[in-house]
Write an enzyme that holds these catalytic residues in place. Sequence first.
Site, PDB file in Angstrom:
ATOM      1  N   GLU A 225      -1.602  -9.963  -5.997  1.00  0.00           N
ATOM      2  CA  GLU A 225      -1.573 -10.772  -7.221  1.00  0.00           C
ATOM      3  C   GLU A 225      -0.752 -10.095  -8.312  1.00  0.00           C
ATOM      4  O   GLU A 225       0.014 -10.737  -9.028  1.00  0.00           O
ATOM      5  CB  GLU A 225      -2.996 -11.022  -7.736  1.00  0.00           C
ATOM      6  CG  GLU A 225      -3.865 -11.821  -6.784  1.00  0.00           C
ATOM      7  CD  GLU A 225      -4.610 -10.949  -5.777  1.00  0.00           C
ATOM      8  OE1 GLU A 225      -4.087  -9.876  -5.388  1.00  0.00           O
ATOM      9  OE2 GLU A 225      -5.707 -11.341  -5.379  1.00  0.00           O
TER      10      GLU A 225
ATOM     11  N   GLU B  89       0.828  -1.210   0.000  1.00  0.00           N
ATOM     12  CA  GLU B  89       0.000   0.000   0.000  1.00  0.00           C
ATOM     13  C   GLU B  89       0.864   1.261   0.000  1.00  0.00           C
ATOM     14  O   GLU B  89       2.090   1.193   0.176  1.00  0.00           O
ATOM     15  CB  GLU B  89      -0.951  -0.048   1.201  1.00  0.00           C
ATOM     16  CG  GLU B  89      -1.910  -1.218   1.090  1.00  0.00           C
ATOM     17  CD  GLU B  89      -2.963  -1.273   2.187  1.00  0.00           C
ATOM     18  OE1 GLU B  89      -2.851  -0.521   3.180  1.00  0.00           O
ATOM     19  OE2 GLU B  89      -3.904  -2.076   2.037  1.00  0.00           O
TER      20      GLU B  89
HETATM   21  N1  THU Z   1      -6.008  -6.552  -2.237  1.00  0.00           N
HETATM   22  C1  THU Z   1      -5.165  -7.470  -2.786  1.00  0.00           C
HETATM   23  O1  THU Z   1      -3.953  -7.452  -2.547  1.00  0.00           O
HETATM   24  N2  THU Z   1      -5.699  -8.397  -3.607  1.00  0.00           N
HETATM   25  C2  THU Z   1      -7.016  -8.509  -3.897  1.00  0.00           C
HETATM   26  O2  THU Z   1      -7.393  -9.345  -4.692  1.00  0.00           O
HETATM   27  C3  THU Z   1      -7.983  -7.617  -3.264  1.00  0.00           C
HETATM   28  C4  THU Z   1      -7.418  -6.507  -2.472  1.00  0.00           C
HETATM   29  C5  THU Z   1      -5.433  -5.563  -1.335  1.00  0.00           C
HETATM   30  C6  THU Z   1      -5.455  -4.151  -1.844  1.00  0.00           C
HETATM   31  C7  THU Z   1      -5.402  -3.379  -0.561  1.00  0.00           C
HETATM   32  O3  THU Z   1      -4.048  -3.252  -0.162  1.00  0.00           O
HETATM   33  C8  THU Z   1      -6.126  -4.253   0.434  1.00  0.00           C
HETATM   34  O4  THU Z   1      -6.149  -5.547  -0.134  1.00  0.00           O
HETATM   35  C9  THU Z   1      -7.540  -3.809   0.742  1.00  0.00           C
HETATM   36  O5  THU Z   1      -8.273  -3.660  -0.408  1.00  0.00           O
END
Ligand code: THU
Length: 157
Positions: A74, A63
């Site tokens: 992913e 993030e």
């Molecule tokens: N996120 C992922 O890493 N993969 C997903 O398939 C869905 C969401 C992450 C993005 C963000 O850092 C956190 O999960 C909350 O949305």
Amino acid sequence: MKTTDIICRTETYTYAELSEPVRLLVDMAKKATERAYAPYSRFSVGAAIALDNGEIVTGSNQENVAYPSGLCAERTACFYAHSRFPEARFEAVAIAARGTDGKFTSEPTAPCGACRQALLEYEMLAGHDVRIYLAAADKVVALPSVKSTLPLAFTDF
Ligand code: THU
């Protein structure tokens, strides 16, 4: 007028039912959640990609204080996998997530739309179905291919 139904079949496994290589892939996705950088959502996602050269590449969500600049687990994993091993083809992907309580989610976390599109590129490069294993706390849901998760995908221009 013709109606067409698009079906996405899922298989739900107990951990014990998984083959050894799939269990390893799921374990690596779970482990990768520990390397998430998710101070804003506190939702830690891990992805593990098995390549046909025997390597397993992992990624986690990264993030950023400027929220849209962050990246999902992913895409972190698949972009790294293909930049590190451009000749290798994807065999399978596993995804796991831990919620704000730090525990693995009771229901599986499926990749977001953008990640499905990104993964689809590598499934097309592989020339065969790439199975996706969605790990939850006490079960693993298997999807037969990336394509099955993204009906009517954009694949050409
Ligand atoms: N996120 C992922 O890493 N993969 C997903 O398939 C869905 C969401 C992450 C993005 C963000 O850092 C956190 O999960 C909350 O949305």
